[in-house]
Design a protein around this motif. Structure first.
Motif, short mmCIF file in Angstrom:
data_model
loop_
_atom_site.label_atom_id
_atom_site.label_comp_id
_atom_site.label_asym_id
_atom_site.label_seq_id
_atom_site.Cartn_x
_atom_site.Cartn_y
_atom_site.Cartn_z
N LYS A 67 9.51 13.56 -79.98
CA LYS A 67 8.37 13.44 -80.90
C LYS A 67 8.57 14.30 -82.14
N ASP A 68 9.02 15.54 -81.95
CA ASP A 68 9.24 16.44 -83.08
C ASP A 68 10.32 15.90 -84.01
N MET A 69 11.44 15.49 -83.44
CA MET A 69 12.53 14.98 -84.27
C MET A 69 12.18 13.66 -84.93
N THR A 70 11.41 12.82 -84.25
CA THR A 70 10.97 11.55 -84.85
C THR A 70 10.08 11.82 -86.05
N ARG A 71 9.15 12.76 -85.93
CA ARG A 71 8.30 13.11 -87.07
C ARG A 71 9.13 13.60 -88.25
N ARG A 72 10.10 14.47 -87.97
CA ARG A 72 10.96 14.99 -89.04
C ARG A 72 11.76 13.86 -89.68
N LEU A 73 12.29 12.97 -88.87
CA LEU A 73 13.11 11.87 -89.37
C LEU A 73 12.28 10.92 -90.23
N LEU A 74 11.11 10.54 -89.74
CA LEU A 74 10.29 9.59 -90.50
C LEU A 74 9.72 10.24 -91.75
#
Length: 85
Positions: A67-74
């Motif tokens: 979830k954390d990395m997905t937020r950063r990526l998006l």
């Protein structure tokens, strides 16, 4: 310039093959790599320090990190409406 020290930075990538697939990826400075499939809204997560060949998807075990990395990526990609798996 850096006094012989390596600079640890996140790296982002975007892949788009016409009519085939669209994916984003984040390779974090700490060795984790997230692959986000924009069409299937699915994720894959790998610890490149222990699995450089990306054979063991850890997304189901590391939900918080995904979830954390997905937020950063998006956020990096400019997506206005991120969908988290």
């Amino acid at each position: 310039l850096m006094g012989g020290r390596a600079l640890a930075l996140d790296a982002y990538a975007e892949t788009s093959y016409l009519l085939q697939t669209s994916k984003l990826a984040l390779r974090a400075a700490d060795g984790w790599k997230l692959i986000y499939d924009l069409e299937g809204l699915s994720t894959e997560l790998y610890d490149l320090r222990s699995d450089p060949g990306e054979k063991h998807d850890l997304a189901a075990r590391e939900v918080g990190l995904v979830k954390d990395m997905t937020r950063r990526l998006l956020s990096w990609s400019g997506s206005s409406s991120p969908v988290l798996p």
